[in-house]
Design a protein around this motif. Sequence first.
Motif, mmCIF file in Angstrom:
data_model
loop_
_atom_site.group_PDB
_atom_site.id
_atom_site.type_symbol
_atom_site.label_atom_id
_atom_site.label_comp_id
_atom_site.label_asym_id
_atom_site.label_seq_id
_atom_site.Cartn_x
_atom_site.Cartn_y
_atom_site.Cartn_z
ATOM 1 N N LYS A 80 1.003 -1.626 -0.095
ATOM 2 C CA LYS A 80 -0.301 -0.052 0.178
ATOM 3 C C LYS A 80 0.294 1.342 -0.324
ATOM 4 O O LYS A 80 0.737 2.128 -0.647
ATOM 5 C CB LYS A 80 -1.022 -0.088 1.101
ATOM 6 N N VAL A 81 1.847 1.094 0.846
ATOM 7 C CA VAL A 81 2.794 2.328 0.600
ATOM 8 C C VAL A 81 3.404 2.741 -0.412
ATOM 9 O O VAL A 81 3.641 3.468 -1.349
ATOM 10 C CB VAL A 81 3.828 2.419 1.778
ATOM 11 N N THR A 82 4.189 1.688 -1.495
ATOM 12 C CA THR A 82 4.491 1.402 -2.925
ATOM 13 C C THR A 82 3.664 2.489 -3.270
ATOM 14 O O THR A 82 3.623 3.246 -4.310
ATOM 15 C CB THR A 82 4.796 0.457 -3.140
ATOM 16 N N ALA A 83 2.379 1.329 -3.020
ATOM 17 C CA ALA A 83 0.893 2.164 -4.301
ATOM 18 C C ALA A 83 0.567 4.033 -4.210
ATOM 19 O O ALA A 83 0.277 4.285 -5.344
ATOM 20 C CB ALA A 83 -0.568 1.118 -3.863
ATOM 21 N N SER A 84 0.877 4.264 -2.434
ATOM 22 C CA SER A 84 0.394 5.707 -2.637
ATOM 23 C C SER A 84 1.874 6.634 -3.106
ATOM 24 O O SER A 84 1.757 7.803 -3.125
ATOM 25 C CB SER A 84 1.026 6.242 -1.468
ATOM 26 N N ARG A 85 3.299 5.993 -4.024
ATOM 27 C CA ARG A 85 3.657 6.975 -4.230
ATOM 28 C C ARG A 85 3.490 6.931 -5.913
ATOM 29 O O ARG A 85 5.474 7.917 -6.192
ATOM 30 C CB ARG A 85 5.084 6.429 -4.178
ATOM 31 N N LYS A 86 3.277 6.302 -6.543
ATOM 32 C CA LYS A 86 2.919 6.465 -7.830
ATOM 33 C C LYS A 86 4.130 6.463 -7.845
ATOM 34 O O LYS A 86 4.892 7.016 -9.239
ATOM 35 C CB LYS A 86 2.173 8.564 -7.714
ATOM 36 N N LEU A 87 4.910 5.396 -8.611
ATOM 37 C CA LEU A 87 5.528 5.128 -9.438
ATOM 38 C C LEU A 87 5.304 4.968 -10.753
ATOM 39 O O LEU A 87 4.358 4.493 -11.042
ATOM 40 C CB LEU A 87 6.495 3.663 -9.065
ATOM 41 N N LYS A 88 6.591 4.867 -11.546
ATOM 42 C CA LYS A 88 6.038 5.040 -13.628
ATOM 43 C C LYS A 88 7.401 3.749 -13.991
ATOM 44 O O LYS A 88 7.927 3.372 -13.257
ATOM 45 C CB LYS A 88 6.098 6.451 -14.223
ATOM 46 N N PHE A 89 6.900 3.674 -14.773
ATOM 47 C CA PHE A 89 7.863 2.578 -15.815
ATOM 48 C C PHE A 89 8.484 3.205 -17.136
ATOM 49 O O PHE A 89 7.320 3.579 -17.757
ATOM 50 C CB PHE A 89 6.272 1.261 -15.580
ATOM 51 N N PHE A 90 9.435 3.202 -17.242
ATOM 52 C CA PHE A 90 9.852 2.177 -19.415
ATOM 53 C C PHE A 90 10.331 1.442 -19.497
ATOM 54 O O PHE A 90 10.584 0.712 -18.795
ATOM 55 C CB PHE A 90 10.912 3.507 -19.696
ATOM 56 N N ALA A 91 9.473 1.094 -20.389
ATOM 57 C CA ALA A 91 9.928 -0.718 -20.915
ATOM 58 C C ALA A 91 11.200 -0.532 -22.125
ATOM 59 O O ALA A 91 11.032 0.229 -23.036
ATOM 60 C CB ALA A 91 8.600 -1.787 -21.619
ATOM 61 N N TYR A 92 12.076 -1.146 -21.892
ATOM 62 C CA TYR A 92 13.353 -0.962 -23.514
ATOM 63 C C TYR A 92 14.285 -2.179 -23.356
ATOM 64 O O TYR A 92 14.370 -2.148 -24.277
ATOM 65 C CB TYR A 92 14.219 0.581 -23.075
ATOM 66 N N ALA A 93 13.463 -3.605 -22.467
ATOM 67 C CA ALA A 93 14.000 -4.443 -23.387
ATOM 68 C C ALA A 93 13.566 -5.364 -22.731
ATOM 69 O O ALA A 93 12.631 -5.523 -22.503
ATOM 70 C CB ALA A 93 15.811 -4.559 -22.773
ATOM 71 N N TRP A 94 14.382 -6.933 -23.108
ATOM 72 C CA TRP A 94 13.389 -8.321 -22.097
ATOM 73 C C TRP A 94 14.999 -9.020 -21.955
ATOM 74 O O TRP A 94 15.519 -8.958 -22.185
ATOM 75 C CB TRP A 94 12.830 -8.711 -23.935
ATOM 76 N N GLY A 95 13.610 -10.274 -21.307
ATOM 77 C CA GLY A 95 14.819 -11.243 -20.894
ATOM 78 C C GLY A 95 14.425 -12.807 -21.957
ATOM 79 O O GLY A 95 14.316 -12.358 -22.843
ATOM 80 N N GLU A 96 13.690 -13.243 -21.139
ATOM 81 C CA GLU A 96 13.148 -15.139 -21.894
ATOM 82 C C GLU A 96 11.847 -14.871 -23.127
ATOM 83 O O GLU A 96 10.572 -13.546 -22.296
ATOM 84 C CB GLU A 96 12.756 -15.994 -20.724
ATOM 85 N N MET A 97 12.313 -14.736 -24.256
ATOM 86 C CA MET A 97 11.293 -14.730 -24.685
ATOM 87 C C MET A 97 10.913 -15.911 -25.543
ATOM 88 O O MET A 97 11.417 -16.667 -26.437
ATOM 89 C CB MET A 97 10.983 -13.571 -25.993
ATOM 90 N N ALA A 98 9.414 -16.074 -25.541
ATOM 91 C CA ALA A 98 8.632 -17.848 -25.862
ATOM 92 C C ALA A 98 8.887 -18.243 -27.445
ATOM 93 O O ALA A 98 9.376 -18.458 -27.960
ATOM 94 C CB ALA A 98 7.510 -18.221 -25.911
ATOM 95 N N GLU A 99 8.898 -16.043 -28.275
ATOM 96 C CA GLU A 99 8.581 -16.306 -29.916
ATOM 97 C C GLU A 99 9.283 -14.400 -29.993
ATOM 98 O O GLU A 99 8.893 -13.817 -28.908
ATOM 99 C CB GLU A 99 7.311 -16.252 -30.416
#
Length: 718
Positions: free
Chosen positions: A226-245
Motif C-alpha cells: 500500500k505504501v508503494t501504491a501511494s508513491r505513484k511510481l512509473k515505468f519505461f520498457a526498453y529491453a527483454w529477458g526470456e521470450m517464447a517467440e
Amino acid sequence: MSTEGSAVDTLTIEEAAAELERLAKEIAHHDALYHGKDQPEISDADYDALKRRNDALEARFPELIREDSPSRHVGAAPSVTFSPVVHARPMLSLDNTFSQEDVQDFVAGVYRFLGRLPDQSIAFTAEPKIDGLSMSIRYENGRLVTAATRGDGTTGENVTANIRTIAEIPNELPKGVPAVVEIRGEVYMAKSDFLALNRQMEAEGKQTYVNPRNTAAGSLRQLDAKVTASRKLKFFAYAWGEMAEMPADTQFGMVQTFKDWGFPVNPLMKRLNSVADILAHYDEIGLERPDLDYDIDGVVYKVDSLELQQRLGFRSRSPRWATAHKFPAEQAFTEVEKIEIQVGRTGALTPVARLKPITVGGVVVTNATLHNEDYIKGIGNSGERIRPEEHDIREGDTVIVQRAGDVIPQILDVVMEKRAADARSYEFPKTCPVCGSHAVREVNEKTGKTDSVRRCTGGFICRAQATEHLKHFVSRNAFDIEGLGSKQVDFFFENEDPSLQIRTAPEIFTLEKRQQDSLTKLENIDGFGKVSVGKLYAAINERRSIALHRFIYALGIRHVGETTAKLLARSYGTYEAFATAMKEAAPLSGEAWTDLNAIEGIGEVVARAMVEFYKEPRNVEVIGRLLDEVTPAEAEQPVTAGSPVAGKTVVFTGSLEKFTRDEAKARAESLGAKVAGSVSKKTDIVVAGPGAGSKLDKARELGVQTMDEDEWLALISG
Ligand SMILES: [Zn+2]
C-alpha cells in the motif's frame, strides 16, 4: 603504501594485486549501499572512477583478475527481506562511455568486429538512460506472474506485489502475445511527484528525500504494498529477458511492440545511422533534460539489428553491442525560471536563480546563488571577466549548473543558442524589494573600490533586515533559543496582536508576561499547543543569563562574527566596559579607539562598524531594553590563579628568539594575560626582542614596564 593515483603502467604486479584487492572490497561496499540500502556514500562519478580504475588494472594484468572482481558481477546480492528470483536470462549492465572519443571507439569496435566497412552502414538506437531501478517482469500466457529487481544480475528480489500497484504496468497483455514474455525496463519516480512528496514531508516536519531514484528504490522495497501504491511510481520498457517467440527483428521494432502491448516506452528513442547523428542526439537529449519529468543520467546506444547483436555477443559482463554514454555527473543543463532577490540581515541584496529542478551529482537542485549583480553580468569580484561578453544570466536562459560536494550549486555559463530572441538583460533593483528603500553599492573610503554588494539603506524600517536580525539573534551560536526557528520568528514578527508580536529581541523576553494578561493565547494557535509553548518559555528563560561573547555576537553588528565576539569579550571582560569603550571611541580617535584597534585580530573595518553601530540611537535603545531582561555574564577567564601575568595586558614587539609570536601569544593567554597589538596607557608589560622600535619607545614614554624575552620567561615560570 597506497598506489591509488599512480599511473597503471608504473605499478609492479604486487602493487596492482594489492590495489585490486582493495578495490574489490571498496566497490562491493558501495554496491551494497547502492543496491541494498538505497543511500549511497559516494557520487556516481566517484563510483565510476573506482570501476574504471579496476578495469584499467585488470586490462594491464589479466592474470590478476580476482574471483570476487567487481567486473565479474553486477550490483549487490539480494537482501533477506524479499524472496529471491533467479532470472531466466541474466540482467547484465552496460559498459559506460564518457567522451565523444569513447563513443567513436565503441562504434568503430562494432564495425571492426563484424568486418564491416564504414560505408556498410549499421543502424543504432539511441535513447535516454533512465535513472531508476531496473526491473524484470515476467508474463506467462499474457498474465503477470513475477516481477524482480536486478539484484546481482543473476538473482533478484521478488517484488511482484509492489509492482502490481504501478498503474502503468499492465497486469494482462493483449491476446496473441507469446506464451512467455519477460519485459525489462526502469521503474522511476517522476520529478513532479518527488517534489510534491518532499513538500508534504517538509510540511509534516519530516526528513526530506535526496533524489527521485533513492526514493523510488525505497518505495519499491516496502513490505506493505500500500505504501508503494501511494508513491505513484512509473515505468519505461526498453529491453527483454526470456521470450517464447520474437515479435520483431530489431531493437527498435521490439520496443515498438512493447508499446503496442500497453507499456510506456520512451518517446525520445531514435534509430540513427552515423556517429555524428548519435552525438547530436546526445546533445539534444542533454538540453531537453531539465524539461523531462524524470531523471536521466546519459544516453544508451544499441546496435539495432538483433541478428547483429547475436553475432557481437558479450564480453565477460556486458554486451558488445551496447554502451551507456553518461552525462558528466556534476554538471547539467537547466533553465532559469526566475531571478529573485533575498535581503539579508545586513541589508545585502542577494540574487538567487530559481531553476527548473534537475538532479546533479545525485541531488535535486532547484536554486543557485548568483552572488551579486556583477556576477549576473559575468564579472568577478576583482572586476575580471568570469564568462564571455554577452553571457549575462537572464530569466528564461538555459544554463550549465555545477554542483560538487556540498558546495552551493553554481551557474557556470549560459547556452547562448538556447536564448530566446526576446530575452532581456536582468535589471538589478536599485531599491529594496521588501521595504522600497534605496539600495546602494558602498564605496570603500580607503581603496575607492565599489562594493560588489548592493545594500538596502532601510535599516530598521526594512522588514527583511529586521526579521533576519531576529533570526540571527536566536540562532545556534547566539542566543540559541530552541523552538524559535525561522518560521516562528516570521509568525511573531507579522503578528499584529500586541501580546504576540515580536519585532525586536527584547520582546522575546516579554512574551510570556504579555501572554499572561492576554485573551489571545499562543497555545490555541495552530502549530503551537500547550506543551510546546511551555517548552518555548523555558528555553527563553534559560537564556536570561548568557555568555558575554554570545551576547555581543547576537547583536548582529556587521563584520562581528563569533571569533571577533570572543576577542571582544575577553578584552573587555564585561558588557558595561565594552559598551562604554564603544561610545568613547565614537570620534575614531583617542584612547578607547586606540585600545580597540590594538586588540589582536580586530582590524579597522571591524572597529569602525562597531563604533557606527553604537552611534545609532535606535541600537542603544533596543540594547537598553534587552538589558532589562537579560544579564550578560562576565567573560570567562582561564583558570590562572597565581599567575603573575593574569589580567595583565601584554604587547610583544621586536623579533622573538625562544618562540614564535603565535606561541608566545598562546602561552600568555593561557596564563590569563591579554595580548594587544599596540602600546597604550592600558598596557602593563612590553616584551621587547631585538630590533624593537617605536612600540618600545612608546612604552618607555608612557612608563610601561618593559622586559626582554628571558625576563618574561622567568616571570611566567616563576
Ligand atoms: Zn529593505
